[in-house]
Motif scaffolding. Structure first.
Motif, mmCIF file in Angstrom:
data_model
loop_
_atom_site.group_PDB
_atom_site.id
_atom_site.type_symbol
_atom_site.label_atom_id
_atom_site.label_comp_id
_atom_site.label_asym_id
_atom_site.label_seq_id
_atom_site.Cartn_x
_atom_site.Cartn_y
_atom_site.Cartn_z
ATOM 1 N N GLN A 71 9.800 8.415 8.793
ATOM 2 C CA GLN A 71 8.962 8.229 9.975
ATOM 3 C C GLN A 71 7.635 7.545 9.667
ATOM 4 O O GLN A 71 6.999 6.991 10.568
ATOM 5 C CB GLN A 71 8.693 9.593 10.638
ATOM 6 N N HIS A 72 7.213 7.573 8.431
ATOM 7 C CA HIS A 72 5.925 6.975 8.060
ATOM 8 C C HIS A 72 6.117 6.056 6.852
ATOM 9 O O HIS A 72 6.990 6.283 6.010
ATOM 10 C CB HIS A 72 4.893 8.057 7.728
ATOM 11 N N ASN A 73 5.272 5.059 6.784
ATOM 12 C CA ASN A 73 5.302 4.131 5.651
ATOM 13 C C ASN A 73 4.429 4.670 4.524
ATOM 14 O O ASN A 73 3.285 5.091 4.757
ATOM 15 C CB ASN A 73 4.804 2.746 6.073
ATOM 16 N N LEU A 74 4.935 4.632 3.309
ATOM 17 C CA LEU A 74 4.208 5.127 2.146
ATOM 18 C C LEU A 74 4.167 4.042 1.073
ATOM 19 O O LEU A 74 5.136 3.296 0.890
ATOM 20 C CB LEU A 74 4.886 6.383 1.575
ATOM 21 N N ILE A 75 3.040 3.968 0.366
ATOM 22 C CA ILE A 75 2.918 2.984 -0.710
ATOM 23 C C ILE A 75 2.040 3.554 -1.809
ATOM 24 O O ILE A 75 1.086 4.306 -1.538
ATOM 25 C CB ILE A 75 2.330 1.655 -0.182
ATOM 26 N N SER A 76 2.377 3.225 -3.041
ATOM 27 C CA SER A 76 1.581 3.670 -4.183
ATOM 28 C C SER A 76 0.667 2.543 -4.646
ATOM 29 O O SER A 76 0.978 1.354 -4.468
ATOM 30 C CB SER A 76 2.492 4.108 -5.337
ATOM 31 N N VAL A 77 -0.467 2.902 -5.242
ATOM 32 C CA VAL A 77 -1.423 1.900 -5.715
ATOM 33 C C VAL A 77 -0.806 1.046 -6.818
ATOM 34 O O VAL A 77 -1.057 -0.153 -6.911
ATOM 35 C CB VAL A 77 -2.713 2.583 -6.203
ATOM 36 N N SER A 78 0.016 1.677 -7.660
ATOM 37 C CA SER A 78 0.635 0.919 -8.757
ATOM 38 C C SER A 78 1.505 -0.215 -8.242
ATOM 39 O O SER A 78 1.656 -1.253 -8.903
ATOM 40 C CB SER A 78 1.462 1.867 -9.631
ATOM 41 N N GLN A 79 2.071 -0.043 -7.053
ATOM 42 C CA GLN A 79 2.914 -1.088 -6.482
ATOM 43 C C GLN A 79 2.098 -2.317 -6.105
ATOM 44 O O GLN A 79 2.614 -3.429 -6.060
ATOM 45 C CB GLN A 79 3.642 -0.538 -5.253
ATOM 46 N N LEU A 80 0.815 -2.136 -5.850
ATOM 47 C CA LEU A 80 -0.063 -3.253 -5.499
ATOM 48 C C LEU A 80 -0.676 -3.917 -6.723
ATOM 49 O O LEU A 80 -1.192 -5.037 -6.627
ATOM 50 C CB LEU A 80 -1.196 -2.755 -4.586
#
Length: 244
Positions: free
Chosen positions: A53-62
């Motif tokens: 239901q929500h979008n999640l992202i990690s800092v390492s991915q950026l």
């Protein structure tokens, strides 16, 4: 990761991509990976989790393998290039949550809303795709037909030297029109007939007569004919004299 497949471009499905476990011990299968972009900023390898239901992202991915850096402050976060400090994205903070303020391109984007690719990127993909013209290159972007092709507007004002030479055409040889008068003429009719014939040829062919050739006889040698030819810049050639 995201639960919205329509936000992903260059999506690749995987059967055994892994499982995501939530805080309530609920598990979801990862269906595949794609990338999210707004035309200028790209987030690669975004997992598609059906039902999320929500979008999640990690800092390492950026950061890892992207050449980017992320700086956090009280207002939010700033994502920029590590070497040049070029700002790619600014995002606001909401309470204790740092968001990624990006509006992904969904479906077929319009070329006019895409960011323009740099000259180096334009030439790179122009060469990779066998010197494909930029109009068709932009069609590949809109239709999402090539994996790995950045979602940017391709345009370059510099002409390709190899294509320019390849499209040149060799100049043809000038056309020589050979017309003859085969009717027998009286000596008094020769000059006027030749003048009228020359004018007729120029009018019908819309080209200037440059030279004429006639029998090497006295009736073709007169002042009226010579004056007309000299005024038009036409050379008069004669046949070889008769030799018994």
């Amino acid at each position: 990761m995201t639960g919205r497949k329509e936000n992903l471009r260059d999506f690749r499905s995987h059967e055994n991509a892994g499982v995501v476990k939530f805080g309530n011990n609920y598990k979801c299968q990862v269906k595949g990976y794609g990338k999210v972009t707004n035309g200028q900023f790209i987030v690669n390898r975004v997992a598609y989790v059906e039902g999320l239901q929500h979008n999640l992202i990690s800092v390492s991915q950026l950061i890892v393998g992207t050449g980017n850096q992320v700086v956090f402050n009280d207002e939010g976060s700033i994502t920029s290039k590590f070497e040049t400090n070029e700002v790619l994205l600014k995002s606001k903070r909401y309470g204790d949550m740092f968001t990624l303020d990006i509006k992904p391109i969904v479906g077929k984007p319009s070329v006019c809303v895409l960011s323009k690719a740099s000259n180096d990127v334009c030439w790179l993909w122009y060469s990779r795709l066998s010197h494909l013209n930029y109009q068709n290159l932009n069609k590949l972007v809109i239709e999402d037909l090539v994996r790995g092709l950045p979602v940017l507007k391709f345009d370059n004002d510099t002409l390709c030297a190899a294509c320019e030479i390849g499209k040149q055409h060799r100049k043809g040889h000038p056309i020589v029109i050979d017309s003859k008068i085969v009717e027998p003429l009286l000596k008094s009719e020769v000059a006027q007939t030749m003048i009228e014939f020359t004018k007729k040829i120029e009018m019908s062919m819309k080209k200037n007569v440059r030279r004429i050739k006639s029998y090497n006889g006295s009736k073709f040698k007169n002042n009226v004919m010579d004056s007309f030819l000299m005024g038009k810049g036409i050379s008069h050639n004669f046949s070889s004299p008769y030799t018994p």
